[in-house]
Design an enzyme around this catalytic site. Structure first.
Site, PDB file in Angstrom:
ATOM      1  N   HIS A  51       0.838  -1.211   0.000  1.00  0.00           N
ATOM      2  CA  HIS A  51       0.000   0.000   0.000  1.00  0.00           C
ATOM      3  C   HIS A  51       0.878   1.269   0.000  1.00  0.00           C
ATOM      4  O   HIS A  51       0.654   2.189  -0.786  1.00  0.00           O
ATOM      5  CB  HIS A  51      -0.883  -0.065   1.246  1.00  0.00           C
ATOM      6  CG  HIS A  51      -1.777   1.104   1.467  1.00  0.00           C
ATOM      7  ND1 HIS A  51      -2.841   1.407   0.643  1.00  0.00           N
ATOM      8  CD2 HIS A  51      -1.787   2.049   2.451  1.00  0.00           C
ATOM      9  CE1 HIS A  51      -3.448   2.482   1.108  1.00  0.00           C
ATOM     10  NE2 HIS A  51      -2.839   2.893   2.193  1.00  0.00           N
TER      11      HIS A  51
HETATM   12  C1  HEM Z   1       1.539   3.940   7.258  1.00  0.00           C
HETATM   13  C2  HEM Z   1       1.573   4.570   6.132  1.00  0.00           C
HETATM   14  C3  HEM Z   1       0.462   4.723   5.136  1.00  0.00           C
HETATM   15  C4  HEM Z   1       0.578   5.480   4.020  1.00  0.00           C
HETATM   16  C5  HEM Z   1       1.827   6.256   3.565  1.00  0.00           C
HETATM   17  C6  HEM Z   1      -0.688   5.440   3.320  1.00  0.00           C
HETATM   18  C7  HEM Z   1      -0.970   6.112   2.152  1.00  0.00           C
HETATM   19  C8  HEM Z   1      -2.209   6.186   1.540  1.00  0.00           C
HETATM   20  C9  HEM Z   1      -2.529   6.968   0.378  1.00  0.00           C
HETATM   21  C10 HEM Z   1      -1.535   7.835  -0.375  1.00  0.00           C
HETATM   22  C11 HEM Z   1      -3.828   6.783   0.074  1.00  0.00           C
HETATM   23  C12 HEM Z   1      -4.616   7.445  -1.076  1.00  0.00           C
HETATM   24  C13 HEM Z   1      -4.684   6.519  -2.273  1.00  0.00           C
HETATM   25  C14 HEM Z   1      -5.554   7.115  -3.365  1.00  0.00           C
HETATM   26  O1  HEM Z   1      -6.323   8.039  -3.109  1.00  0.00           O
HETATM   27  O2  HEM Z   1      -5.507   6.638  -4.519  1.00  0.00           O
HETATM   28  C15 HEM Z   1      -4.362   5.865   1.045  1.00  0.00           C
HETATM   29  C16 HEM Z   1      -5.660   5.386   1.062  1.00  0.00           C
HETATM   30  C17 HEM Z   1      -6.125   4.438   1.942  1.00  0.00           C
HETATM   31  N1  HEM Z   1      -5.411   3.853   2.970  1.00  0.00           N
HETATM   32 FE1  HEM Z   1      -3.488   4.239   3.484  1.00  0.00          FE
HETATM   33  N2  HEM Z   1      -1.540   4.640   4.015  1.00  0.00           N
HETATM   34  C18 HEM Z   1      -0.885   4.167   5.131  1.00  0.00           C
HETATM   35  C19 HEM Z   1      -1.409   3.294   6.071  1.00  0.00           C
HETATM   36  C20 HEM Z   1      -2.665   2.713   6.009  1.00  0.00           C
HETATM   37  C21 HEM Z   1      -3.156   1.733   6.934  1.00  0.00           C
HETATM   38  C22 HEM Z   1      -2.377   1.184   8.120  1.00  0.00           C
HETATM   39  C23 HEM Z   1      -4.414   1.405   6.527  1.00  0.00           C
HETATM   40  C24 HEM Z   1      -5.368   0.420   7.108  1.00  0.00           C
HETATM   41  C25 HEM Z   1      -5.015  -0.646   7.777  1.00  0.00           C
HETATM   42  C26 HEM Z   1      -4.714   2.190   5.357  1.00  0.00           C
HETATM   43  C27 HEM Z   1      -5.909   2.140   4.662  1.00  0.00           C
HETATM   44  C28 HEM Z   1      -6.231   2.931   3.582  1.00  0.00           C
HETATM   45  C29 HEM Z   1      -7.513   2.912   2.910  1.00  0.00           C
HETATM   46  C30 HEM Z   1      -8.716   2.028   3.276  1.00  0.00           C
HETATM   47  C31 HEM Z   1      -7.439   3.860   1.888  1.00  0.00           C
HETATM   48  C32 HEM Z   1      -8.520   4.221   0.869  1.00  0.00           C
HETATM   49  C33 HEM Z   1      -8.276   3.375  -0.357  1.00  0.00           C
HETATM   50  C34 HEM Z   1      -9.362   2.368  -0.573  1.00  0.00           C
HETATM   51  O3  HEM Z   1     -10.437   2.478   0.031  1.00  0.00           O
HETATM   52  O4  HEM Z   1      -9.147   1.429  -1.404  1.00  0.00           O
HETATM   53  N3  HEM Z   1      -3.625   2.980   5.064  1.00  0.00           N
HETATM   54  N4  HEM Z   1      -3.347   5.512   1.917  1.00  0.00           N
END
Ligand code: HEM
Length: 217
Positions: A168
């Site tokens: 991710h």
């Molecule tokens: C620790 C560093 C993390 C970074 C740098 C990060 C980065 C990002 C970024 C850049 C997005 C936007 C993607 C887009 O709009 O196309 C996003 C969306 C998201 N992230 Fe993270 N994330 C992190 C951790 C997590 C964790 C730990 C979780 C859950 C366990 C998580 C769950 C999600 C979800 C559910 C989305 C929305 C995308 C979707 O619904 O498919 N993230 N994240």
């Protein structure tokens, strides 16, 4: 205005996401400290062994609760649509950054969607297995066989979750502009059109001439 940016995540969504991310890092570090003696030194971050053991399940439950709010916000946008199958078939072209023959997709690409459902599955397994092995409160209600199985499932789900989050983060950095969207909320029109054209069409169709364009699932 043609070059007006588009809001992809509002402040509540961003705060929610980063709270989950911080809690995930805390849960992973405290969990690793308990997982193997070679990693026990990580328990110093949480005030020593006993405190790590006390805090880890509470951090985990809190992470699940905030993750659940994220799921409530995003689950609809993660349903698979007709174009997703062809997009996955043409993944080699996506990796080479080619646009020809790659169908337009919605707010999330199929890779993100697969990851979303994998995260949800891992979180559910972690929660339920975690309750079974939470000695202080619940383990007395389960027999030793159930506790052993839950311990195994807990470690497996944590392993898959950590690998998924590494993917991710890598994907977020790889698609320039994604991390910015999660930090300040906005993406450029060119970014939206290039990476999520159906979503772009959806949000710009409703674009009143002089107001902010807000995100839509
Ligand atoms: C620790 C560093 C993390 C970074 C740098 C990060 C980065 C990002 C970024 C850049 C997005 C936007 C993607 C887009 O709009 O196309 C996003 C969306 C998201 N992230 Fe993270 N994330 C992190 C951790 C997590 C964790 C730990 C979780 C859950 C366990 C998580 C769950 C999600 C979800 C559910 C989305 C929305 C995308 C979707 O619904 O498919 N993230 N994240």
């Amino acid at each position: 205005m043609k070059d007006k940016p588009i809001l992809r995540y509002n402040a509540n969504e961003r705060t929610n996401h980063w709270l989950v991310a911080i809690l995930f890092i805390m849960a992973a570090l405290s969990g690793l400290a308990l997982f193997h003696p070679a990693l026990f030194w990580l328990s110093h971050l949480f005030g020593g062994g006993p405190w790590t053991r006390i805090l880890h399940p509470f951090i985990g439950v809190l992470m699940f609760v905030f993750f659940f709010f994220l799921v409530l916000r995003f689950w609809r946008a993660n349903f698979f649509i007709a174009n997703d199958r062809l997009w996955l078939k043409r993944i080699d072209r996506v990796m080479r950054n080619e646009e020809e023959g790659v169908p337009p997709i919605g707010k999330y690409n199929p890779g993100q969607k697969l990851l979303f459902w994998t995260l949800l599955l891992c979180m559910l397994i972690l929660l339920f297995s975690g309750i079974v092995i939470w000695r202080a409160w619940f383990s007395q209600y389960f027999d030793i066989g159930a506790i052993r199985l839950a311990t195994l499932l807990h470690a497996l789900a944590a392993f898959v979750l950590v690998l998924s989050i590494i993917v991710h983060i890598y994907a977020g950095i790889w698609i320039k502009g994604s991390v910015g969207a999660m930090l300040h909320g906005w993406v450029s029109r060119a970014w939206a059109k290039k990476h999520h054209e159906l979503w772009y069409r959806d949000v710009t169709r409703e674009d009143p001439p002089d107001s902010q364009i807000s995100k839509k699932g």
